[in-house]
Design an enzyme around this catalytic site. Structure first.
Site, PDB file in Angstrom:
ATOM      1  N   SER A 287       4.239   0.577   5.492  1.00  0.00           N
ATOM      2  CA  SER A 287       4.434   0.931   4.249  1.00  0.00           C
ATOM      3  C   SER A 287       3.735   2.356   3.989  1.00  0.00           C
ATOM      4  O   SER A 287       2.865   2.765   4.609  1.00  0.00           O
ATOM      5  CB  SER A 287       3.335  -0.188   3.399  1.00  0.00           C
ATOM      6  OG  SER A 287       3.907  -1.245   3.544  1.00  0.00           O
ATOM      7  N   HIS A 375       0.665  -5.541  -1.862  1.00  0.00           N
ATOM      8  CA  HIS A 375       0.696  -6.449  -0.764  1.00  0.00           C
ATOM      9  C   HIS A 375      -0.612  -7.089  -0.685  1.00  0.00           C
ATOM     10  O   HIS A 375      -0.528  -8.316  -0.196  1.00  0.00           O
ATOM     11  CB  HIS A 375       0.798  -5.470   0.643  1.00  0.00           C
ATOM     12  CG  HIS A 375       2.393  -4.982   0.683  1.00  0.00           C
ATOM     13  ND1 HIS A 375       3.195  -5.784   0.856  1.00  0.00           N
ATOM     14  CD2 HIS A 375       2.763  -3.677   0.627  1.00  0.00           C
ATOM     15  CE1 HIS A 375       4.467  -5.236   1.142  1.00  0.00           C
ATOM     16  NE2 HIS A 375       4.195  -3.701   0.961  1.00  0.00           N
TER      17      HIS A 375
END
Length: 435
Positions: A287, A375
């Site tokens: 990410s 997340h």
């Protein structure tokens, strides 16, 4: 003079069009309108889809003003409920407190194309939101209804591959928001056997992907994005895959901003892959950290971060000082790939320490990194920081080249989510050791 007359005529025409539109809205809500509701709603859908920008303000103003609850009726019902809080008085209060525009939106949604028209309406509302605060209640009503209608229980997850319709593949290229697709060859590589792409669809919008996630099937957890999106790389046998890495997630519908879809999609994809490829034991992300560089540039009080452990403040201040010695007081050298590449071992360690502090202590706050919040709130664990993970121009600008792995332990998702809600970022020992 002629221009003024034309402008006046245009304004008058827009006002007439808005009045006609509002009259049809009232007809749809009326008892008489119920018999002709399909035809009226279909007409409204067609006009809402093509509503000119110059007519939006008048229409939205009326929705906020004329389709709101009657204050006196709400007060009377609230007093009745307070005096006698039974089921009947509660239902009466609920009925009068609900804005009539919610019922209007429900009836429009029943018509063919109604869902798409309401999404278009919310897109337009979001564009006016900051300038017209009085539209907040209208937007909240649409958000409330869309959150129900786009409940993940109603959504269909579908795998997208090279045999999917060309129109769908074009939309994937257009909507990819994290790592731009460089033409058809790039897309084809992202759809080969060691890659997966899954999307959510709504039954009312069967050809419109709402959100999609891209997955790489790998032997180990990835540390850099370039190898994953290299369109000339060769596909690897999926029998060698032990890791499923979510490396891009893109929302396609701006009208659903704020409606939670991505978290459910990741969990459903993980469940699907767990069934399809039982040899895969690790589910993680690779990410970006889009807020890190901007946060660091603001020169935060590093020794005052909320929840900071004893002694960590001094470590962070020393890390900042070391980076300034290497990259200058404003860390300007870190805004180029050349500057990042020139970091020595101590400089890289300093950068990793500061980023770890940002993710651990700032993420639970309102200033937290949006991707990290997504997340971690979704139940992932902060697993590993990767120097030089994204050396693209955007990667350097956002995070001085750093990327992060979040680990999705399917057996601990709920526990990790609960801890994050309470302000704690679940993280690995490797991350803790950076500070």
């Amino acid at each position: 003079m002629l221009d003024e007359l034309r402008q006046a005529a245009r304004r008058a025409g827009n006002e007439r069009a808005v009045r006609k539109l509002l009259a049809d809205c009232n007809s749809l809500l009326s008892e008489r309108g119920e018999a002709n509701s399909v035809a009226i709603a279909a007409s409204l859908v067609e006009r809402l889809e093509a509503l000119p920008e110059e007519q939006e303000k008048g229409f939205f103003d009326s929705l906020a003003r004329d389709f709101s609850p009657d204050p006196l009726a709400v007060l009377t019902a609230a007093q009745a409920y307070a005096a006698n809080p039974n089921a009947q008085s509660q239902m009466a209060l609920t009925q009068v407190a609900e804005p009539v525009r919610q019922e209007l939106f429900r009836r429009i949604n029943r018509a063919p194309g109604g869902t798409a028209a309401l999404l278009r309406l919310r897109r337009a509302l979001l564009g006016r939101f900051r300038a017209q605060k009085d539209l907040r209640a209208v937007e909240a009503d649409l958000f409330h209804l869309l959150s129900s209608w786009f409940n993940p229980g109603f959504l269909q997850m579908r795998k997208v591959d090279w045999n999917s319709p060309a129109r769908l593949l074009e939309k994937v290229i257009h909507h990819e928001a994290v790592h731009e697709v460089d033409g058809w060859d790039d897309l084809r590589r992202r759809l080969e056997p060691d890659r997966r792409l899954f999307a959510f669809f709504h039954p009312q919008l069967p050809d419109e992907p709402l959100i999609f996630v891209e997955v790489a099937l790998l032997p180990e957890m990835p540390a850099a994005i370039a190898p994953l999106i290299n369109k000339t790389s060769k596909a690897q046998p999926i029998t060698d895959s032990k890791v499923a890495a979510f490396y891009s997630i893109s929302n396609c519908e701006p009208g659903l901003r704020g409606v939670s879809l991505g978290n459910f999609l990741i969990k459903r994809v993980a469940e699907h892959l767990n069934s399809e490829l039982p040899q895969i034991k690790t589910y993680c992300t690779l990410s970006p950290i889009p807020g890190f560089a901007a946060w660091l540039a603001r020169k935060p009080q590093l020794d005052q971060l909320p929840g900071l452990k004893r002694g960590a403040g001094e470590t962070l201040l020393a890390a900042r000082q070391r980076l300034e010695e290497i990259a200058g007081p404003e860390l300007s050298a870190l805004n180029t790939a050349t500057g990042v590449d020139k970091l020595d071992k101590d400089g890289e360690a300093a950068l990793l320490a500061l980023c770890a502090a940002y993710l651990l202590y700032v993420t639970p706050t309102s200033d937290g990194d949006p991707v990290a919040r997504f997340h971690l709130d979704n139940g992932a664990r902060l697993e590993r920081l990767n120097p030089r993970g994204n050396m693209s121009r955007n990667g350097i600008k956002q995070s001085h080249g750093l990327m992060v792995n979040y680990l999705y332990d399917l057996n601990r998702i709920e526990t990790s989510h609960e801890k994050f809600v309470q302000g704690e970022v679940v993280h690995s020992r490797a991350v803790a050791s950076l500070i």
